[in-house]
Design a protein around this motif. Sequence first.
Motif, short mmCIF file in Angstrom:
data_model
loop_
_atom_site.label_atom_id
_atom_site.label_comp_id
_atom_site.label_asym_id
_atom_site.label_seq_id
_atom_site.Cartn_x
_atom_site.Cartn_y
_atom_site.Cartn_z
N TRP A 29 2.39 8.85 -8.09
CA TRP A 29 2.40 8.05 -7.84
C TRP A 29 3.93 7.67 -6.73
CZ3 TRP A 29 -1.11 5.02 -6.43
CH2 TRP A 29 -2.32 4.80 -6.90
N GLN A 46 2.71 11.05 0.19
CA GLN A 46 1.51 10.86 0.82
C GLN A 46 1.99 11.23 2.32
OE1 GLN A 46 -1.99 9.38 -0.05
NE2 GLN A 46 -0.85 10.89 -1.03
N ARG A 90 -5.28 9.42 -7.23
CA ARG A 90 -5.38 8.06 -7.86
C ARG A 90 -6.24 6.76 -7.90
NH1 ARG A 90 -0.20 7.19 -2.64
NH2 ARG A 90 1.24 8.54 -4.17
N GLU A 91 -7.23 7.24 -6.85
CA GLU A 91 -8.05 6.43 -6.31
C GLU A 91 -8.58 6.38 -7.97
OE1 GLU A 91 -11.28 7.21 -3.44
OE2 GLU A 91 -9.45 7.52 -2.32
N VAL A 97 -6.49 4.09 -10.06
CA VAL A 97 -7.18 2.94 -9.42
C VAL A 97 -8.50 1.80 -10.71
CG1 VAL A 97 -7.74 1.37 -7.45
CG2 VAL A 97 -5.65 1.76 -7.61
N TYR A 141 3.36 -4.83 -4.73
CA TYR A 141 2.85 -4.65 -4.31
C TYR A 141 1.24 -5.64 -3.43
CZ TYR A 141 0.66 -0.99 -0.98
OH TYR A 141 0.30 -0.08 0.46
N ILE A 157 -3.53 -7.11 3.44
CA ILE A 157 -4.70 -6.18 4.38
C ILE A 157 -6.46 -6.69 4.56
CG2 ILE A 157 -4.89 -4.13 2.86
CD1 ILE A 157 -5.70 -4.62 6.68
N GLN A 160 -2.31 -5.00 8.67
CA GLN A 160 -1.13 -4.63 7.69
C GLN A 160 0.07 -5.78 6.88
OE1 GLN A 160 -2.43 -1.35 6.06
NE2 GLN A 160 -1.30 -2.75 4.17
N TRP A 194 -2.28 2.92 5.29
CA TRP A 194 -0.76 2.16 5.34
C TRP A 194 -0.93 2.49 3.44
CZ3 TRP A 194 3.52 -0.99 6.85
CH2 TRP A 194 4.71 -1.25 6.21
N ASN A 195 -2.17 0.74 3.52
CA ASN A 195 -2.90 0.92 1.83
C ASN A 195 -2.93 2.56 1.59
OD1 ASN A 195 -2.97 -1.32 -0.09
ND2 ASN A 195 -5.72 -1.11 0.94
N TYR A 196 -4.00 2.64 2.30
CA TYR A 196 -4.94 3.25 1.36
C TYR A 196 -4.10 4.09 1.23
CZ TYR A 196 -7.81 7.77 1.31
OH TYR A 196 -8.52 8.54 1.07
N TYR A 197 -2.99 5.37 2.20
CA TYR A 197 -1.64 6.16 1.56
C TYR A 197 -0.71 5.69 0.36
CZ TYR A 197 -3.37 8.54 5.11
OH TYR A 197 -3.80 9.77 5.77
N ALA A 198 -1.31 4.16 0.21
CA ALA A 198 0.22 3.97 -0.22
C ALA A 198 -0.08 3.73 -2.18
CB ALA A 198 0.76 2.71 -0.06
N ALA A 230 -4.24 3.38 -2.90
CA ALA A 230 -5.23 4.18 -3.17
C ALA A 230 -6.90 3.15 -3.99
CB ALA A 230 -5.24 5.02 -4.18
#
Lengths: 246, 396, 352
Positions: free
Chosen positions: A88, A92, A113-114, A117, A131, A138, A144, B109-113, B115
Motif C-alpha cells: 500500500w 502507482q 492488492r486485488e 482485497v 477511503y 465512484i 470519482q 483513480w479508484n483502481y490505482y488507489a 484496487a
Amino acid sequence: MALTTHPALKITKGRYDDVPYEEKERLFGQVKADPRYDDYLYGCYECGICVAACPSARFYDFSPRRIAQATAREDVEQVYEQMNDDIWECSQCFSCLRCPRGNNPGGIITIMREVAVNNGMATAKEALEGYTRIIYKIMGTGTQVSPDMLQPDAFPDWGPGVKEVSDQLELWRKMLPPETLHTTNTGWAIEPKTIMELYVIWHATGALDMIKEVDANLHMILEEMMEDRLEDADYDTSPVSKLNEH
Amino acid sequence: MSIPVEQILSKKAKFERDPDAHVPEDFYEQVFRLEEEGEWIVQRVPDDFIEVPTKYGRPKKVPRQPTWHHKSCGQCGHIPGYSTSIFWVIRKLGLAYEDPKDQTSCTAWNYYASATSNAAAQAAVAMRNFAAAYETGYYPIIHCGTSYGHYKEVREELLGHSDLRKQVREVLGRLGKPMVMPEEIVHYSEWFHAMRHEIAAKQVIDMKNIAVTVHPACHYHKLVEGDAIYDPDMYQGQRTSIVSGIAERLGAEVRNYSTWFDCCGFGFRHILVQRDFTRSFATLRKIQVMKDEADPDVVLTHDTGCVTTLDKSQFAAKAHGVTASLPVMSEAQFAALAMGAHPYKVCQLHWHSADYKPLLEKMGIDWEKAWAEFQEDMKKIERGEQEFLTWEDVDA
Amino acid sequence: MPSDAVLIVGGGPGGLEAAANVLDLGGRVVLVEKHEKLGGTPIHENYAALTPYFDSAEEGMQRMIDRVVGHPNADVRTQVTVASQEGSAGDFRVALSDGSVVEAGAVIVATGFQHFDPGRETQMYGYYEHADVIALQDLESMLKDHNVVRPSNGEKPKRLCFIQCVGSRDRRIGNEYCSKVCCGVASKEAIEVRQQNPDCKVFIFYIDMRMYGYWENQIYWPAQEQYKVQYVKGIITEILPKDGSLLVRGEDTTMGRPMEVPMDIVVLSVGMEPSKGTREMAGMFEIPQNKYGFIETAAPPLDTVTTAKEGVFVCGAAVGPADLEDTISSAGAAASKAVALVRRTAAAGAPA
C-alpha cells in the motif's frame, strides 16, 4: 522451494509465523494465476533502476525491486509479508517501468492488492479506511470526484481556500460556462442511463463483490442503491464468463 | 579546447535517429488487425488531423476536430478552470467539439488507489466510454493524464488477452453498445501541442518575461512509453516535449531543474489517506527544488492529479519551514491566459491555492479589475438575472 | 571462372588478421576498407590502450597493418566499398565503388560493430543534452591525448563515473544481449583515469561485473585494490544538471537505499550493435541476420565463421559482441576455411 521455509533456516521470529504456510501459498497462487502476471514479471537482475525512480522508496522502506525479486523467486513467505506491509506504499506512478527487463513492479503490486482485497485481508481493510466515501462516490454516482467533497474537515491541510470554496460552492458552480459543470454532487452532469450502465459493469465483472470484503456496510448501501435504480430497466447483471487463469 | 573535446562536443551536438534502429513493437498495427478479424471497430481519426512525432518515431495522428471530450472528474470537481480553459480555447479557434453527459469517470483513480476493481471492470468502463464517443461520430480526446495512461494500459491488455476482449464484448453487448477502439488514444495536451502554432497566432499577452518549469505527468509518458510525444526539436528528443513545446512557442522561458523526471507525489491513495507523503514529496522534491534551482514564475503541468498535488500541498508545508510558493496551473489555462482569457471567468484561478497574483501582474493582467468583473457577474446570478455564466459572457 | 583470391570486406583487426592468415597460407587477398585509414574501430574512435594488456591500440593495429600492406599478394584498397556482387562460391564477381570488378573465390565479411547511440532510446542520460555526459569511446580519445577534462569547461574532473549496460541487456531497446567487453573496458578506462588523474574519484555503477577468465585479476581486482575504483551495484535511472555538476540517481542495492550523487563526468558504457557496413554486407551477399542485425553463422557453436551462403564467411564483431581475442581467433578460422574452399574449387576445376 523458498529460501526460508526450512525450520532450520529460520533465525528470527517472523511477524506472520502464526499464519499457516498453506494460506500464504494459496494467496501467492492467486497472484500468479492472474492473467496479467506474465505481462508484468519476467526475470529480475536486481539492477535497482526501479528503486532509483520510485517516489515511495524515498520516504518509506519500500522497494519495487524486492517485490519483483520476491515474486520471481516465488518466495511465498516474503510475498505474504509484502502483501501485508508493503504494497500500500506504492504510488502507482509506474516510474518503475524503467525496468530494462520489461517488468512492471507497480503492476505486480496492483495484482497483489486485488488479491488482498478479494480475500478481505485485515491490512487491506486498514489501508482503505477513510477511503470509503470515494468508493461510494465512484461506484454510486459515476464520477470519482465531486465539488462537494471539498470540505475543510476533509482537506484541512489544503489551506483556507477550501473553506472559501465550500462556502461559495453553489454560486461558484453557476459561474462556470461549460453547461455540464453546474453540478455540486457529481463532477459533471451525467445521464441517468450512463450511471445504470456503470452499475451493470460493476455487477457483471465482479467489481461490486470485491467491496463486500473491504466494507460490508458500504457494499450493502451500494447494492441497495443500484438495485433500486436498475429495477425498471431490463439489464442482465449476472457475472460474465470468468477470465481464464493459467 | 583540445581536439578530442572539440570532436566529442561536435559529435554530441545533434541527435539523429538511426533508421536501422530496432523499434519496440507498436500497438498500432495490432489494433487494425483485430478489426480485420472482426473483433472490434476501429474509430478512425477524423480527416482534419495533425501529425506529431512519438518516442520511437512513429507519427501519431491528433484530431483537430471534431472532438468528444472525455472529462476528468478531478478537474471538473476541484479545478474547473482547467476543463473550462480547454473548451474555451477550442471555441475561440472555432472548432467543433462535444461536451458529453454520456460519460463516466475512467475510474482509474479508484483502481490505482484501492484496487477495488479488476481488469475486466476497468476495460469495460474504458470501452463503454469509447463506444459512447463513437456513437456521436466525434473523436474522443482524454482530459486527465491518468485516464489517458490507464486507457493506454487497457488497450495493451485488450490486445494481449483474447479472454478479456471476450468478457468486455459480453458486457457491452448487454448495454447495447458496440465494441470500438479508437485508432489513437489522444490526450488533450497532445492536442494543445499539435495546435500550438494556431494558438500562438491568437496570442495577445506577451510571455517573454515569464519563466516556467514543466512537470510532465508520470502516467502520460511512463505508461506505454512509446506512445507519447517526443519532438527532436525539443530536448533533442531526449525527454517528452509535451507542455514544454507550447510554453516555448508562446514565448515563455522553460527552465530546467534536477528533479524533472520525479513524480509529483500524488500517490492516488496517499493524497487522501497518507497525506504526509504527498505533501512532503511535492514540496521537498518538486516545488522547493524548482524554486531553488529555476525560480520560475509558474509551474506548468498537464494532469489533474499533478495540478492538485503541486498546488494544494504548498500550504501545509509552510508549517515546516518550506516557504517556497509557486503558482501551479495547466498549460491549457496558461494558453488561455495568453489568448486573453479572463483569469476568473475562464481560468477560474480562485479555485487554486498557491498565490497566482504576482504571476498575473507580471503578465500585465489587472486581477483586481478582473475579480471585480467576476463579482459583478456573480451578483447578476444571485439576483436571478441569469442562471449561469455563459460562453457569451466570456466571449466564446 | 574460379578465382583463388579471397575478398575481405573491412580493414579492422578482424579483416587484417584474416588477411594476414590468408597470406601466410600462400593465398591472395583483396582487402576493401571504407575509411581512409586501416585499423578499424580502435583507430577511428581513437582508442588509447587495449583491454586487458594495456598495450597501445595504435601500435597494435599498426603491427597488424604492417603484416598486410606491402605484401606482394595483398591488394589493399581504402575509401572503397562493395557496390554489387554476383556469382557463387569459387567464382564471385564483385563490383567496387572505385569502378573496378574483383574476382574472388571466397568472401570474408569483417565489417564489425558500431557503438550504441545513447540518445537513441531515451535512457534519460542526456547524452545530447549535457556536455559532460560522454561515452566509452569519447573517454578513450581523451585518455589517448592524456588530457581527461570536463568538456563543458575544460577543468579536470574530481568525480567521474561509468554507467554499465547502456544499450545492452534491455528488452525495451531490443538489445537483449550482453556486449561482453564493456565491463572490462570500463574498468580498464577507470584504471587509466586514476593513473592520469590521481585526484579524481572514480565510480562504476553496474548490474553485474562481467570479468571473464583472466580479466578477473588482470583488471577487476587491480581496479579495486590498487586504484580504489569504487564499484556500486545499482544502475542509474537519470542524469540531470544541478549546481554546476551532474546529478546521478540510482539505488545502492547492496546497501538497500536510494542514492543521488554529483559527478563531474559521466561515462556511458555503450554496447555493441551491428555497424552500417555489417547490415549492408548482409543484404549485399544475401546472408541471414539475427534479430539484432548481426550476421548469423550457419552452424554454431562448433562453427563460428561459416554463413548460410556458401563461400561467404564472417568474423569478428559482425557476428555479435566480441573482444579483441575473439576477433583474432575467428578471423583465423575464417581465413583457413576461405582458403580451403578456394583450393577445393580450384582443384575441382569448376565452381563448387
